[in-house]
Design an enzyme around this catalytic site. Sequence first.
Site, mmCIF file in Angstrom:
data_model
loop_
_atom_site.group_PDB
_atom_site.id
_atom_site.type_symbol
_atom_site.label_atom_id
_atom_site.label_comp_id
_atom_site.label_asym_id
_atom_site.label_seq_id
_atom_site.Cartn_x
_atom_site.Cartn_y
_atom_site.Cartn_z
ATOM 1 N N LYS A 1 0.953 -1.014 0.043
ATOM 2 C CA LYS A 1 0.030 0.154 -0.093
ATOM 3 C C LYS A 1 0.982 1.211 -0.107
ATOM 4 O O LYS A 1 1.372 1.657 1.009
ATOM 5 C CB LYS A 1 -0.782 0.116 1.358
ATOM 6 N N GLU B 1 8.163 16.436 15.673
ATOM 7 C CA GLU B 1 8.742 16.463 14.184
ATOM 8 C C GLU B 1 7.462 17.268 13.463
ATOM 9 O O GLU B 1 6.571 16.862 13.427
ATOM 10 C CB GLU B 1 8.519 14.958 13.882
ATOM 11 N N GLY C 1 6.969 5.448 8.083
ATOM 12 C CA GLY C 1 6.041 6.433 8.105
ATOM 13 C C GLY C 1 6.250 7.145 9.436
ATOM 14 O O GLY C 1 7.057 6.983 10.194
ATOM 15 N N SER C 2 5.015 7.698 9.742
ATOM 16 C CA SER C 2 5.024 8.538 11.196
ATOM 17 C C SER C 2 4.935 7.534 12.165
ATOM 18 O O SER C 2 4.308 6.244 12.444
ATOM 19 C CB SER C 2 3.992 9.605 10.935
ATOM 20 N N THR C 3 5.320 8.043 13.258
ATOM 21 C CA THR C 3 5.570 7.272 14.827
ATOM 22 C C THR C 3 4.153 6.937 15.187
ATOM 23 O O THR C 3 3.830 5.661 15.501
ATOM 24 C CB THR C 3 6.332 7.990 15.819
ATOM 25 N N GLU D 1 10.300 1.805 10.307
ATOM 26 C CA GLU D 1 11.107 3.127 10.441
ATOM 27 C C GLU D 1 10.221 4.352 10.294
ATOM 28 O O GLU D 1 9.492 4.438 9.401
ATOM 29 C CB GLU D 1 12.194 3.207 9.101
ATOM 30 N N CYS E 1 13.110 12.151 6.900
ATOM 31 C CA CYS E 1 13.236 11.694 8.170
ATOM 32 C C CYS E 1 14.333 12.091 8.967
ATOM 33 O O CYS E 1 14.460 12.224 10.139
ATOM 34 C CB CYS E 1 12.821 10.024 8.338
ATOM 35 N N VAL F 1 1.313 6.573 13.651
ATOM 36 C CA VAL F 1 0.551 5.428 12.808
ATOM 37 C C VAL F 1 1.298 4.037 13.063
ATOM 38 O O VAL F 1 0.597 3.185 13.129
ATOM 39 C CB VAL F 1 0.865 5.843 11.321
HETATM 40 P P1 NAD Z 1 2.330 8.779 7.337
HETATM 41 O O1 NAD Z 1 2.553 7.969 8.486
HETATM 42 O O2 NAD Z 1 1.253 9.728 6.954
HETATM 43 O O3 NAD Z 1 1.960 7.587 6.238
HETATM 44 C C1 NAD Z 1 2.833 6.406 5.859
HETATM 45 C C2 NAD Z 1 2.105 5.270 5.310
HETATM 46 O O4 NAD Z 1 0.965 4.749 6.291
HETATM 47 C C3 NAD Z 1 1.073 5.667 4.163
HETATM 48 O O5 NAD Z 1 1.274 4.781 3.214
HETATM 49 C C4 NAD Z 1 -0.010 6.039 4.555
HETATM 50 O O6 NAD Z 1 -1.250 5.882 3.877
HETATM 51 C C5 NAD Z 1 -0.226 4.852 5.825
HETATM 52 N N1 NAD Z 1 -1.202 5.056 6.930
HETATM 53 C C6 NAD Z 1 -1.476 6.629 7.366
HETATM 54 N N2 NAD Z 1 -2.536 6.303 8.245
HETATM 55 C C7 NAD Z 1 -2.607 5.146 8.353
HETATM 56 C C8 NAD Z 1 -3.327 4.328 9.436
HETATM 57 N N3 NAD Z 1 -4.408 4.850 10.410
HETATM 58 N N4 NAD Z 1 -3.414 2.973 9.249
HETATM 59 C C9 NAD Z 1 -2.779 2.270 8.222
HETATM 60 N N5 NAD Z 1 -1.913 3.112 7.424
HETATM 61 C C10 NAD Z 1 -1.837 4.178 7.440
HETATM 62 O O7 NAD Z 1 3.758 9.115 6.849
HETATM 63 P P2 NAD Z 1 4.343 10.011 5.439
HETATM 64 O O8 NAD Z 1 3.573 11.336 5.899
HETATM 65 O O9 NAD Z 1 3.898 9.364 4.278
HETATM 66 O O10 NAD Z 1 5.945 10.204 5.609
HETATM 67 C C11 NAD Z 1 6.583 10.978 6.497
HETATM 68 C C12 NAD Z 1 6.818 10.216 8.043
HETATM 69 O O11 NAD Z 1 7.359 9.123 7.725
HETATM 70 C C13 NAD Z 1 7.541 10.989 8.667
HETATM 71 O O12 NAD Z 1 7.452 10.794 10.122
HETATM 72 C C14 NAD Z 1 9.061 10.643 8.593
HETATM 73 O O13 NAD Z 1 9.852 10.754 9.440
HETATM 74 C C15 NAD Z 1 8.866 9.045 8.352
HETATM 75 N N6 NAD Z 1 9.808 8.606 7.395
HETATM 76 C C16 NAD Z 1 10.846 7.676 8.407
HETATM 77 C C17 NAD Z 1 11.937 7.080 7.721
HETATM 78 C C18 NAD Z 1 13.042 6.227 8.586
HETATM 79 O O14 NAD Z 1 13.552 5.528 7.695
HETATM 80 N N7 NAD Z 1 12.957 6.416 9.532
HETATM 81 C C19 NAD Z 1 12.001 7.360 6.213
HETATM 82 C C20 NAD Z 1 10.982 8.070 5.473
HETATM 83 C C21 NAD Z 1 9.934 8.646 6.107
#
Ligand code: NAD
Length: 543
Positions: free
Chosen positions: A212, A425, A265-267, A293, A327, A269
Site C-alpha cells: 500500500k 517532528e 512512515g510516522s511514529t 522506520e 526523516c 501510525v
Molecule cells: P504517514 O505515517 O502519514 O504515512 C505512511 C503510510 O502509512 C502511508 O502509506 C499512509 O497511507 C499509511 N497510513 C496512514 N495512516 C494510516 C493508518 N491509520 N493505518 C494504516 N496506514 C496508515 O507518513 P508520511 O507522511 O507518508 O511520511 C512521513 C513520515 O515518515 C515522517 O514521520 C518521517 O519521519 C517518516 N519516515 C521515516 C523514515 C525512516 O527511515 N525512519 C523514512 C522516511 C519517512
Amino acid sequence: MGKGFFEVPIAVNEPVKSYAPGSSERKELLDTYKELYNSKIEVPLYINGKEIKTGNTETMSPPHEHQHIIGKYHKAEKKHVEEAIEAALEARKKWATLPWENRAAIFLRAAELLAGPYRAKINAATMLAQSKTIHQAEIDAACELIDFLRFNTQFMTEIYAEQPESSSVAWNRVEYRPLEGFVYAVTPFNFTSIAGNLPASAALMGNVVVWKPSDSQVYSAQVLMEVFNQAGIPDGVINMVMGDPVMITNTILQSPDFSGIHFTGSTNVFKGLWKKIGDHITTYKTYPRIVGETGGKDFVVVHKSSDAKQVATALTRGAFEFQGQKCSAASRAYIPESLWSDVKKHLTTDLASIKMGAPDDTSNFVCAVINERSFDKLAGYIDDAKKDPNVELIAGGNYDKSKGYFIEPTVLLTKDPKYTTMCTELFGPVLTIYVYDDNAWEETLKLVDSTSEYALTGAVFSHDRYALEQAVKALENAAGNFYINDKPTGAVVGQQPFGGARGSGTNDKAGSKQNLYRWISPRLIKETFVPPTDYRYPFLTEK
Ligand code: NAD
C-alpha cells in the site's frame, strides 16, 4: 540452486549524474518531465498482474501547482484487498520454491532498468508528483533504489552462505525460508526508493507482498510497478492497492496468513499498527515480523571549536533540501554563544540566495511541501512562533499556497530549549536553534539526549577530539545514524545502513543484511550419515 554455487555481480553504488547544463541526461529528464506534465495518467490497482479499475478515483496534482491535474488513481474496496491477499498466497506456491538465482536475476534486472531506460521516467515522476529537484530525485528515485536492489541481492547471497559447522558423521544445513504467509508493505510519500524497497526486499527473500503506497506517492509508485513487471516479477508476487489506509490495514490484519509488516512512515501510525497486530495475535498462524522506520527530530550539536561556515552549510543542506521532508532532516540545532553570530551570518546569507519554485526550473533549491494538510500544519507552527515572546524569527517565515504549497526555509531562534518546535517532528522546512553558554557543553549534550522521543539521526561538530568523544558517549542512544562533522542526512546504501530506535523505529537498518534477516525464517536440517543401532552409551557398561 541445483548445479553451481553462483556468485552475483559485486554491488557498487550507482554513480549520481550531474545534470549539468548541456548534459544529455538533463535534456532527457526535462523532456520527460514536460511530457508527463502535459499528459494525464490513470493508475489502476495491480492484483495478480491484472490492472483493476474500480471507478472510485482520486485526482493527482503536483504539489507546486495544485490546480494542474496529472492523472487519477483508483481506490480499492475491501473485496479488492481480499483478492490481493488471495493472489499473493497463490503466487507463493511457486515463488517461494523458485531457486534463488531467478529472484536475484529479476531484481538485478529491475536495477538495470532503473539505471538505464527508466531513469528519466522515475526521476521525472518523482520531481513532478513529490516536488523534488533534479538532484533530490536522482539520489532518491534512481540511485538509492538501484543501490537497494543491487546490494540487497548481494546480501541475500551472503546470508545464504552462512552455514553451521558439520562433522564427518552429520551434515548441518540451514535454509533461509521466506515467511509462511504474506508480507504487508506500507510506504511513505517522501522517498520513491523506500516505496520500491519495502515490497522488493521482502519479495527478494522469497516472500509475497501486498503493498500500500502513500496517497501522495501513487504517481511514481505506478512507474515502479511498470519496472517490476518489465523485470519479470511473476503475477501476484507484489500486488499494489491504494485507498482508505484504515480499511486496507484492517482487512490485511484480519488474515491468519499475515506474516509481517514492512512499514515506513510516522511514529503514531506505526504505534497504532503495532497495537492492532497485538489485538489480533491469536488469529495468526505465525508470529508476525514487525519492522517500522518512523519519525525523527534530528539534531546538530556544535562545539565551540567548530568552523562556523561548515556548520552553516550543514544546516542549510541538512534542514532544507527536499523542503525538510526527510526523516533525517536537521530540525533542531544547538550553537555555542561564541559562534552564533558567525553561524547566523553565513546561514542567513545562504538562505537569502536560495530560490524556491517548481523543480523543472533547475535553479530552484527548494520546491513545494507535499500537500495542503502539511502546508497548513507548518503555517500554524510558524504563526505560533511569530507570536511567542521566547522565539525570534531569523529567516523565512513566509508561506503561500495560492499556486503550490510553498513555505520559505524558516529559521527560528528560541530561548526555551523545550519549545514545541525543538521537540515535535514538523516534517517541513523549519529549523529551530537554541544558543547555549559555551561552558555548558556537557549539560547541552544531556539536553540533546532528553529533548525528544525520537532517536533517528544526529550530528556533532567539533575540532576538539575530547569534546567529540564526550558527544559520542553522551549521545549513544540519541541517534541510530550519528554523524561527526557532517550533516545528518544523505545515508548511502551499503555505506551508512539507516534506521533509529526509541520513537524512530525498530532500527532494522534498511540497506543492510539486518533488514533482510527479518523476512526469512531459517530451517535447520541435520542429516546423519550412519544412524546408530544401539541405544546404550559407553558409560552404561559396568566394567
Ligand atoms: P504517514 O505515517 O502519514 O504515512 C505512511 C503510510 O502509512 C502511508 O502509506 C499512509 O497511507 C499509511 N497510513 C496512514 N495512516 C494510516 C493508518 N491509520 N493505518 C494504516 N496506514 C496508515 O507518513 P508520511 O507522511 O507518508 O511520511 C512521513 C513520515 O515518515 C515522517 O514521520 C518521517 O519521519 C517518516 N519516515 C521515516 C523514515 C525512516 O527511515 N525512519 C523514512 C522516511 C519517512
